[in-house]
Design a protein around this motif. Structure first.
Motif, PDB file in Angstrom:
ATOM      1  N   GLU A 149       1.206  -1.144   0.167  1.00  0.00           N
ATOM      2  CA  GLU A 149       0.045   0.142   0.322  1.00  0.00           C
ATOM      3  C   GLU A 149       0.934   1.315  -0.201  1.00  0.00           C
ATOM      4  OE1 GLU A 149      -3.450   0.250   0.056  1.00  0.00           O
ATOM      5  OE2 GLU A 149      -4.091  -2.827   0.178  1.00  0.00           O
ATOM      6  N   ARG A 150       0.603   2.181  -0.626  1.00  0.00           N
ATOM      7  CA  ARG A 150       1.509   3.370  -0.857  1.00  0.00           C
ATOM      8  C   ARG A 150       1.135   4.169   0.839  1.00  0.00           C
ATOM      9  NH1 ARG A 150       3.021   5.510  -4.744  1.00  0.00           N
ATOM     10  NH2 ARG A 150       2.074   7.726  -4.933  1.00  0.00           N
ATOM     11  N   MET A 151       2.130   4.487   1.203  1.00  0.00           N
ATOM     12  CA  MET A 151       1.518   5.175   2.763  1.00  0.00           C
ATOM     13  C   MET A 151       2.778   6.500   3.048  1.00  0.00           C
ATOM     14  SD  MET A 151       0.563   2.439   5.277  1.00  0.00           S
ATOM     15  CE  MET A 151      -1.053   1.437   5.029  1.00  0.00           C
ATOM     16  N   LEU A 152       2.474   6.445   3.837  1.00  0.00           N
ATOM     17  CA  LEU A 152       3.565   7.821   4.426  1.00  0.00           C
ATOM     18  C   LEU A 152       4.466   7.655   5.504  1.00  0.00           C
ATOM     19  CD1 LEU A 152       2.205  11.265   2.379  1.00  0.00           C
ATOM     20  CD2 LEU A 152       4.327  10.712   2.164  1.00  0.00           C
ATOM     21  N   LEU A 153       5.209   7.191   5.603  1.00  0.00           N
ATOM     22  CA  LEU A 153       5.828   7.051   6.939  1.00  0.00           C
ATOM     23  C   LEU A 153       6.915   8.249   7.914  1.00  0.00           C
ATOM     24  CD1 LEU A 153       7.195   4.667   9.341  1.00  0.00           C
ATOM     25  CD2 LEU A 153       8.858   4.420   7.851  1.00  0.00           C
ATOM     26  N   VAL A 154       6.501   8.478   9.258  1.00  0.00           N
ATOM     27  CA  VAL A 154       7.175   9.749   9.902  1.00  0.00           C
ATOM     28  C   VAL A 154       7.074   9.129  11.436  1.00  0.00           C
ATOM     29  CG1 VAL A 154       5.915  12.390  10.259  1.00  0.00           C
ATOM     30  CG2 VAL A 154       5.510  11.246   8.245  1.00  0.00           C
ATOM     31  N   PRO A 155       7.793   9.925  12.117  1.00  0.00           N
ATOM     32  CA  PRO A 155       8.704   9.771  13.289  1.00  0.00           C
ATOM     33  C   PRO A 155       7.035  10.561  13.889  1.00  0.00           C
ATOM     34  CG  PRO A 155      10.411  10.746  12.688  1.00  0.00           C
ATOM     35  CD  PRO A 155       9.352  10.725  10.949  1.00  0.00           C
ATOM     36  N   ALA A 156       7.295  10.017  15.056  1.00  0.00           N
ATOM     37  CA  ALA A 156       5.945  10.034  15.903  1.00  0.00           C
ATOM     38  C   ALA A 156       6.085  10.157  17.622  1.00  0.00           C
ATOM     39  CB  ALA A 156       4.662   9.179  15.861  1.00  0.00           C
ATOM     40  N   GLY A 157       7.263  10.843  17.489  1.00  0.00           N
ATOM     41  CA  GLY A 157       8.014  10.880  19.254  1.00  0.00           C
ATOM     42  C   GLY A 157       8.412   9.364  19.618  1.00  0.00           C
ATOM     43  N   ASP A 158       9.722   9.432  21.022  1.00  0.00           N
ATOM     44  CA  ASP A 158      10.611   8.523  21.481  1.00  0.00           C
ATOM     45  C   ASP A 158      10.360   7.410  20.804  1.00  0.00           C
ATOM     46  OD1 ASP A 158      12.667   8.244  22.047  1.00  0.00           O
ATOM     47  OD2 ASP A 158      12.535   8.021  24.274  1.00  0.00           O
ATOM     48  N   GLY A 159      10.343   6.477  19.902  1.00  0.00           N
ATOM     49  CA  GLY A 159      10.223   4.922  19.857  1.00  0.00           C
ATOM     50  C   GLY A 159       9.050   4.783  19.401  1.00  0.00           C
ATOM     51  N   TRP A 160       8.934   5.843  18.363  1.00  0.00           N
ATOM     52  CA  TRP A 160       7.227   5.964  18.132  1.00  0.00           C
ATOM     53  C   TRP A 160       7.180   6.352  16.157  1.00  0.00           C
ATOM     54  CZ3 TRP A 160       3.169   4.014  19.613  1.00  0.00           C
ATOM     55  CH2 TRP A 160       2.754   3.372  21.123  1.00  0.00           C
ATOM     56  N   SER A 161       7.043   5.372  14.972  1.00  0.00           N
ATOM     57  CA  SER A 161       6.561   6.023  14.301  1.00  0.00           C
ATOM     58  C   SER A 161       5.119   6.030  13.892  1.00  0.00           C
ATOM     59  CB  SER A 161       7.479   4.815  12.911  1.00  0.00           C
ATOM     60  OG  SER A 161       8.481   5.364  13.461  1.00  0.00           O
ATOM     61  N   VAL A 162       4.657   6.762  12.375  1.00  0.00           N
ATOM     62  CA  VAL A 162       2.934   6.680  11.722  1.00  0.00           C
ATOM     63  C   VAL A 162       3.205   6.642  10.558  1.00  0.00           C
ATOM     64  CG1 VAL A 162       2.874   9.221  11.952  1.00  0.00           C
ATOM     65  CG2 VAL A 162       1.038   8.095  12.377  1.00  0.00           C
ATOM     66  N   LEU A 163       2.728   5.610  10.506  1.00  0.00           N
ATOM     67  CA  LEU A 163       2.107   5.316   8.715  1.00  0.00           C
ATOM     68  C   LEU A 163       0.583   5.925   8.728  1.00  0.00           C
ATOM     69  CD1 LEU A 163       3.151   1.783   8.693  1.00  0.00           C
ATOM     70  CD2 LEU A 163       3.799   2.869   7.318  1.00  0.00           C
ATOM     71  N   VAL A 164       0.932   7.055   7.483  1.00  0.00           N
ATOM     72  CA  VAL A 164      -0.840   7.913   6.890  1.00  0.00           C
ATOM     73  C   VAL A 164      -0.929   7.347   5.485  1.00  0.00           C
ATOM     74  CG1 VAL A 164      -1.329  10.054   6.145  1.00  0.00           C
ATOM     75  CG2 VAL A 164       0.617  10.103   8.866  1.00  0.00           C
ATOM     76  N   PRO A 165      -2.395   6.453   5.396  1.00  0.00           N
ATOM     77  CA  PRO A 165      -2.503   6.066   4.001  1.00  0.00           C
ATOM     78  C   PRO A 165      -2.241   6.878   3.364  1.00  0.00           C
ATOM     79  CG  PRO A 165      -3.307   5.425   6.224  1.00  0.00           C
ATOM     80  CD  PRO A 165      -3.250   6.141   6.450  1.00  0.00           C
ATOM     81  N   GLU A 166      -1.678   7.255   2.204  1.00  0.00           N
ATOM     82  CA  GLU A 166      -2.448   7.436   1.085  1.00  0.00           C
ATOM     83  C   GLU A 166      -3.472   8.086   0.448  1.00  0.00           C
ATOM     84  OE1 GLU A 166       1.158  10.376  -0.791  1.00  0.00           O
ATOM     85  OE2 GLU A 166       2.456   8.196  -1.786  1.00  0.00           O
ATOM     86  N   GLY A 167      -3.974   6.481   0.243  1.00  0.00           N
ATOM     87  CA  GLY A 167      -4.968   5.828  -0.671  1.00  0.00           C
ATOM     88  C   GLY A 167      -6.107   5.946   0.393  1.00  0.00           C
ATOM     89  N   LYS A 168      -7.031   5.248   0.048  1.00  0.00           N
ATOM     90  CA  LYS A 168      -8.697   5.500   0.798  1.00  0.00           C
ATOM     91  C   LYS A 168      -9.782   3.989   0.246  1.00  0.00           C
ATOM     92  CE  LYS A 168      -9.603   9.751   0.317  1.00  0.00           C
ATOM     93  NZ  LYS A 168     -10.687  11.060  -0.524  1.00  0.00           N
ATOM     94  N   PRO A 169      -8.882   3.070   0.899  1.00  0.00           N
ATOM     95  CA  PRO A 169      -9.487   1.643   0.548  1.00  0.00           C
ATOM     96  C   PRO A 169     -10.494   1.322   1.044  1.00  0.00           C
ATOM     97  CG  PRO A 169      -7.515   1.499   1.728  1.00  0.00           C
ATOM     98  CD  PRO A 169      -7.557   2.878   1.203  1.00  0.00           C
ATOM     99  N   TRP A 170     -11.384   2.108   1.572  1.00  0.00           N
ATOM    100  CA  TRP A 170     -12.172   1.840   2.577  1.00  0.00           C
ATOM    101  C   TRP A 170     -13.761   3.105   2.209  1.00  0.00           C
ATOM    102  CZ3 TRP A 170      -7.847   3.821   5.102  1.00  0.00           C
ATOM    103  CH2 TRP A 170      -8.167   5.291   5.520  1.00  0.00           C
TER     104      TRP A 170
END
Length: 280
Positions: A28-49
């Motif tokens: 899946e196409r996603m954006l990966l961004v740091p989200a704090g100490d020891g955390w990351s967040v994946l943001v979906p680029e599509g909307k398969p729902w």
């Protein structure tokens, strides 16, 4: 929340460099961004729902609800890793989360749009334990989210959940707020200076990524490198005479054991050579 606020975020309890190889396997196409100490967040680029449950179900040939889609993603990420994944999701009627951790059954919680709890309180305590949260202070704060509160709608419930997670190191970048439409989340993530693009690159790269994941773990030194080559040498050194000894005694069992050691040793040499040539 607005009438168009359908979206999701995938919080991973790992640094981006750890999440990156596993996330590729979602295809899946996603954006990966740091989200704090020891955390990351994946943001979906599509909307398969589906935006509206009345649009149909997967059985009718339509898209699935957002909670089911991101719950599947969270489970896939957690099974292929050693860290938990918390999928936050929301649509016009509900909001909630799904927590996946290894091969254990996922747990989650749901609130209706007006903030009414719609799940078992035990799920909160299980989630706190799996995330390693404080068994007293954090659990008390989470349990408050399971009680009726006319002043808290579904968005406020998710923000309350994130407030508890900040004590565990979560720090979502400004603008990545639960309840926002998926398009806005994607726009915010794209301009983040440390954002990385995650997308499917074919099975060959997927296999390479999967091997990288395994080799970066505890089994890595036994698969590639000096230690792995030493093991392969020992297997060949033991397998060859064992095979010959079994042949002289006409013992099928010893011949088989020797051949297994030989094959494993030769495969170990071949794998090390392949991975050495495959490295950039």
């Amino acid at each position: 929340m607005t009438a168009t606020s359908v979206g999701a975020l995938l919080l991973c309890r790992a640094e981006p460099e750890t999440v990156r190889p596993v996330a590729h396997l979602l295809r899946e196409r996603m954006l990966l961004v740091p989200a704090g100490d020891g955390w990351s967040v994946l943001v979906p680029e599509g909307k398969p729902w589906q935006k509206d449950p009345r649009e149909g179900t997967a059985a009718d040939g339509g898209p699935e609800p957002v909670d089911r889609v991101v719950g599947g993603w969270a489970t896939a990420l957690a099974v292929g890793s050693t860290w938990p994944v918390l999928a936050l999701w929301w649509d016009d009627d509900r909001s909630g989360y799904t927590l996946a951790s290894g091969f254990r059954r996922p747990v989650g919680y749901t609130w209706l749009a007006d903030g009414t709890p719609a799940a078992e309180e035990e799920a909160m305590r299980t989630s706190a334990a799996r995330l390693g949260l404080d068994p007293v202070l954090d659990v008390q704060a989470l349990e408050a989210l399971t009680r009726a509160d006319p002043e808290a709608d579904a968005g406020a419930r998710l923000r309350g959940l994130l407030a508890v997670l900040t004590r565990a190191g979560v720090a979502l970048p400004p603008g990545l707020t639960p309840g926002e439409p998926a398009d806005r989340l994607r726009s915010v993530a794209r301009i983040h200076p440390e954002a990385e693009q995650i997308e499917w690159a074919g099975w060959r790269d997927a296999v390479r990524v999967e091997l990288d994941v395994v080799e970066s773990g505890s089994l890595g030194p036994w698969m590639v490198g000096p230690r792995a080559r030493a093991v392969a040498t020992a297997q060949v050194a033991a397998g060859l005479p064992l095979t010959l000894w079994g042949a002289r005694r006409r013992s099928g069992g010893w011949i088989t054991a020797g051949l297994i050691l030989l094959v494993q040793g030769l495969l170990g040499f071949a794998y090390n050579r392949f991975r050495g040539a495959d490295s950039p």
